[in-house]
Design a protein around this motif. Sequence first.
Motif, mmCIF file in Angstrom:
data_model
loop_
_atom_site.group_PDB
_atom_site.id
_atom_site.type_symbol
_atom_site.label_atom_id
_atom_site.label_comp_id
_atom_site.label_asym_id
_atom_site.label_seq_id
_atom_site.Cartn_x
_atom_site.Cartn_y
_atom_site.Cartn_z
ATOM 1 N N SER A 37 -1.025 3.131 -4.778
ATOM 2 C CA SER A 37 -1.972 2.735 -3.734
ATOM 3 C C SER A 37 -2.310 3.940 -2.859
ATOM 4 C CB SER A 37 -1.356 1.618 -2.883
ATOM 5 O OG SER A 37 -1.172 0.470 -3.671
ATOM 6 N N GLY A 38 -3.085 3.678 -1.812
ATOM 7 C CA GLY A 38 -3.389 4.722 -0.834
ATOM 8 C C GLY A 38 -2.774 4.339 0.506
ATOM 9 N N GLY A 39 -3.318 4.876 1.579
ATOM 10 C CA GLY A 39 -2.861 4.491 2.921
ATOM 11 C C GLY A 39 -1.679 5.316 3.398
ATOM 12 N N HIS A 40 -1.262 5.029 4.642
ATOM 13 C CA HIS A 40 -0.208 5.824 5.299
ATOM 14 C C HIS A 40 1.149 5.663 4.627
ATOM 15 C CE1 HIS A 40 -3.044 6.746 8.388
ATOM 16 N NE2 HIS A 40 -3.262 5.474 8.626
ATOM 17 N N THR A 41 1.439 4.456 4.150
ATOM 18 C CA THR A 41 2.749 4.218 3.539
ATOM 19 C C THR A 41 2.891 5.064 2.272
ATOM 20 O OG1 THR A 41 2.440 1.960 4.339
ATOM 21 C CG2 THR A 41 4.364 2.360 2.968
ATOM 22 N N SER A 42 1.835 5.092 1.469
ATOM 23 C CA SER A 42 1.868 5.906 0.246
ATOM 24 C C SER A 42 2.017 7.378 0.581
ATOM 25 C CB SER A 42 0.582 5.716 -0.558
ATOM 26 O OG SER A 42 0.444 4.379 -0.928
ATOM 27 N N VAL A 67 -4.382 1.673 -7.832
ATOM 28 C CA VAL A 67 -4.546 0.250 -7.524
ATOM 29 C C VAL A 67 -5.935 0.026 -6.932
ATOM 30 C CG1 VAL A 67 -3.754 -1.568 -5.943
ATOM 31 C CG2 VAL A 67 -2.081 -0.182 -7.201
ATOM 32 N N ASP A 68 -6.355 0.943 -6.069
ATOM 33 C CA ASP A 68 -7.675 0.765 -5.446
ATOM 34 C C ASP A 68 -8.210 2.122 -4.979
ATOM 35 O OD1 ASP A 68 -5.766 0.929 -3.302
ATOM 36 O OD2 ASP A 68 -7.252 0.035 -1.958
ATOM 37 N N GLU A 69 -9.498 2.114 -4.759
ATOM 38 C CA GLU A 69 -10.143 3.333 -4.272
ATOM 39 C C GLU A 69 -11.267 2.960 -3.320
ATOM 40 O OE1 GLU A 69 -10.224 6.193 -3.100
ATOM 41 O OE2 GLU A 69 -9.890 7.376 -4.917
ATOM 42 N N ARG A 70 -11.439 3.808 -2.311
ATOM 43 C CA ARG A 70 -12.584 3.657 -1.414
ATOM 44 C C ARG A 70 -13.768 4.355 -2.084
ATOM 45 N NH1 ARG A 70 -8.682 4.987 2.848
ATOM 46 N NH2 ARG A 70 -7.381 3.140 3.069
ATOM 47 N N CYS A 71 -14.966 3.799 -1.945
ATOM 48 C CA CYS A 71 -16.130 4.374 -2.637
ATOM 49 C C CYS A 71 -16.680 5.568 -1.858
ATOM 50 C CB CYS A 71 -17.177 3.299 -2.898
ATOM 51 S SG CYS A 71 -16.571 2.101 -4.095
ATOM 52 N N SER A 79 -10.474 9.087 0.723
ATOM 53 C CA SER A 79 -10.260 8.907 -0.722
ATOM 54 C C SER A 79 -8.773 8.746 -1.053
ATOM 55 C CB SER A 79 -10.821 10.124 -1.468
ATOM 56 O OG SER A 79 -10.343 10.140 -2.799
ATOM 57 N N ASN A 80 -8.440 7.678 -1.767
ATOM 58 C CA ASN A 80 -7.044 7.473 -2.169
ATOM 59 C C ASN A 80 -6.616 8.526 -3.194
ATOM 60 O OD1 ASN A 80 -6.654 5.352 -0.435
ATOM 61 N ND2 ASN A 80 -6.934 3.740 -1.981
ATOM 62 N N TYR A 81 -7.518 8.887 -4.099
ATOM 63 C CA TYR A 81 -7.205 9.977 -5.036
ATOM 64 C C TYR A 81 -7.019 11.285 -4.264
ATOM 65 C CZ TYR A 81 -7.912 13.842 -8.213
ATOM 66 O OH TYR A 81 -7.780 15.031 -8.869
ATOM 67 N N GLY A 143 -3.008 -8.685 5.902
ATOM 68 C CA GLY A 143 -2.526 -9.357 4.680
ATOM 69 C C GLY A 143 -3.261 -8.938 3.427
ATOM 70 N N HIS A 144 -4.115 -7.900 3.535
ATOM 71 C CA HIS A 144 -4.782 -7.457 2.295
ATOM 72 C C HIS A 144 -3.804 -6.657 1.444
ATOM 73 C CE1 HIS A 144 -5.782 -3.418 4.195
ATOM 74 N NE2 HIS A 144 -5.720 -3.011 2.948
ATOM 75 N N THR A 145 -4.040 -6.681 0.163
ATOM 76 C CA THR A 145 -3.342 -5.770 -0.739
ATOM 77 C C THR A 145 -4.358 -5.307 -1.761
ATOM 78 O OG1 THR A 145 -1.340 -5.395 -2.038
ATOM 79 C CG2 THR A 145 -2.474 -7.496 -2.407
ATOM 80 N N TYR A 173 -17.560 -0.007 0.650
ATOM 81 C CA TYR A 173 -17.266 -0.537 -0.680
ATOM 82 C C TYR A 173 -15.947 0.033 -1.177
ATOM 83 C CZ TYR A 173 -21.845 -2.668 -1.104
ATOM 84 O OH TYR A 173 -22.939 -3.451 -0.916
ATOM 85 N N ARG A 174 -15.243 -0.796 -1.927
ATOM 86 C CA ARG A 174 -13.965 -0.419 -2.525
ATOM 87 C C ARG A 174 -13.996 -0.846 -3.991
ATOM 88 N NH1 ARG A 174 -9.703 -0.294 1.478
ATOM 89 N NH2 ARG A 174 -10.648 0.353 3.453
ATOM 90 N N ILE A 175 -13.139 -0.234 -4.787
ATOM 91 C CA ILE A 175 -12.893 -0.737 -6.140
ATOM 92 C C ILE A 175 -11.430 -1.160 -6.168
ATOM 93 C CG2 ILE A 175 -12.765 -0.119 -8.595
ATOM 94 C CD1 ILE A 175 -15.294 1.607 -8.000
ATOM 95 N N GLU A 196 4.387 -2.512 12.955
ATOM 96 C CA GLU A 196 3.072 -3.172 12.972
ATOM 97 C C GLU A 196 2.880 -4.118 11.783
ATOM 98 O OE1 GLU A 196 3.682 -0.011 12.520
ATOM 99 O OE2 GLU A 196 2.402 0.835 10.944
ATOM 100 N N LYS A 197 3.766 -4.001 10.759
ATOM 101 C CA LYS A 197 3.661 -4.903 9.591
ATOM 102 C C LYS A 197 4.629 -6.091 9.706
ATOM 103 C CE LYS A 197 0.787 -2.107 7.341
ATOM 104 N NZ LYS A 197 1.117 -1.113 6.365
ATOM 105 N N ALA A 198 5.448 -6.110 10.776
ATOM 106 C CA ALA A 198 6.520 -7.116 10.861
ATOM 107 C C ALA A 198 5.960 -8.545 10.875
ATOM 108 C CB ALA A 198 7.385 -6.865 12.092
HETATM 109 O O1 LIG Z 1 -6.815 0.248 2.630
HETATM 110 C C1 LIG Z 1 -5.727 0.339 2.124
HETATM 111 O O2 LIG Z 1 -4.650 -0.164 2.783
HETATM 112 C C2 LIG Z 1 -3.450 -0.540 2.122
HETATM 113 C C3 LIG Z 1 -2.335 -0.438 3.172
HETATM 114 O O3 LIG Z 1 -2.332 0.882 3.716
HETATM 115 P P1 LIG Z 1 -1.377 1.391 4.900
HETATM 116 O O4 LIG Z 1 -2.122 2.553 5.540
HETATM 117 O O5 LIG Z 1 -1.201 0.258 5.861
HETATM 118 O O6 LIG Z 1 -0.099 1.833 4.273
HETATM 119 C C4 LIG Z 1 -3.191 0.322 0.889
HETATM 120 O O7 LIG Z 1 -2.160 -0.262 0.130
HETATM 121 C C5 LIG Z 1 -4.461 0.450 0.052
HETATM 122 O O8 LIG Z 1 -4.234 1.220 -1.112
HETATM 123 C C6 LIG Z 1 -5.506 1.115 0.886
HETATM 124 O O9 LIG Z 1 -6.718 1.348 0.161
#
Ligand SMILES: O=C1O[C@H](COP(=O)(O)O)[C@@H](O)[C@H](O)[C@H]1O
Length: 239
Positions: A37-42, A67-71, A79-81, A143-145, A173-175, A196-198
Motif C-alpha cells: 500500500s501507500g500512505g504514512h504507515t507504509s 494495492v492502490d495508486e493515486r492517478c 504517488s504510492n509508487y 475506514g477506507h482500505t 481518481y485512484r486505481i 488517530e486510528k484507535a
Molecule cells: O490513501 C491511502 O491511505 C491508506 C492509509 O494510509 P495512511 O497514511 O493512513 O497510512 C493507504 O493504505 C493507501 O494505500 C493509500 O492510498
Amino acid sequence: MKIHTFDTPKETARAVTHQLLKQLDTVRKDAFNLAISGGHTSELLFHLWAEIYPQSLPWQRVHLYWVDERCVPPTDGDSNYGLAKRTFLNHVKIPHDQIHRILGEANPDHEAQRYSDLVKKNLPDNDGFPQFDLLILGIGTDGHTSSIFPGQKDLLNYPTPYAVSAHPETHQYRIALTGQPMIRASMTLFHIVGAEKAEILTNVVDPSPAADQYPAGYVTRNADNVAYFIDKAAAKYLK
Ligand SMILES: O=C1O[C@H](COP(=O)(O)O)[C@@H](O)[C@H](O)[C@H]1O
C-alpha cells in the motif's frame, strides 16, 4: 482474525517484516506475489526495509504489485509508487521486470483494465480472482482500505481485480484493488499504527455486520486469512 499488538510503530513494522519472511518461507514456489500500500504507515515499513533488510530478505523472489495508486505521475508527492521508489526500491535487489507499478499517469479506466489483465495473467487463480501471497493493507481514519472509501460498496464485489475509484473529498481518481481479491489472498495483513486510528479500529474489527459499512470492516469479516499488526497507540480502545 488475529490481532498482534506491539509497543512502538518501529516494532510493529519489524513484526510485519517477520511475517513477510514467514510467508516467503511458507510459500514454497519461487515467485512470491506481494502487494503493498501507500500512505504514512507504509513509509515507516519501507524505511525499515531499506535500512535493515536490504540483504536479509530474498528480494529476488518478490514480484511486487501495488494495492492502490493515486492517478498522478510517479514524480508527484502523492504517488504510492513514487513513495516506494524514494524510500526502498533503490536499496533492495528486486529484479526490475518483477516491479509492476500501476501507471498513475495513464488514463484511469484503461489502466485499471490493463493492471487487472496483468495480475490475472501473472497470479494463480482463486475462485475466479487472482491470489496474492501477501497483501499489506492500511486503513484510513474513515475506514477506507486500498482506495475503496465508505459508500463505494460496489467496489467490494466488483468483477475485475482493479477498478477506478475517487476520493470522496478531493475527488482525486485512484486505481484500487477491489474487494474479492482482497479477501482471497493467501494472507491479508492490516498494518496500523497511531492513536488517530484507535477509534476506527474498534469499528472495523467489530464481528457484527455493522462493520461492513467500512471497506476495511468488510474485508476483515470476509477474508480467508486475515491478521492485524498494530501498535499500542492504535490498540488503546480495543478490549
Ligand atoms: O490513501 C491511502 O491511505 C491508506 C492509509 O494510509 P495512511 O497514511 O493512513 O497510512 C493507504 O493504505 C493507501 O494505500 C493509500 O492510498
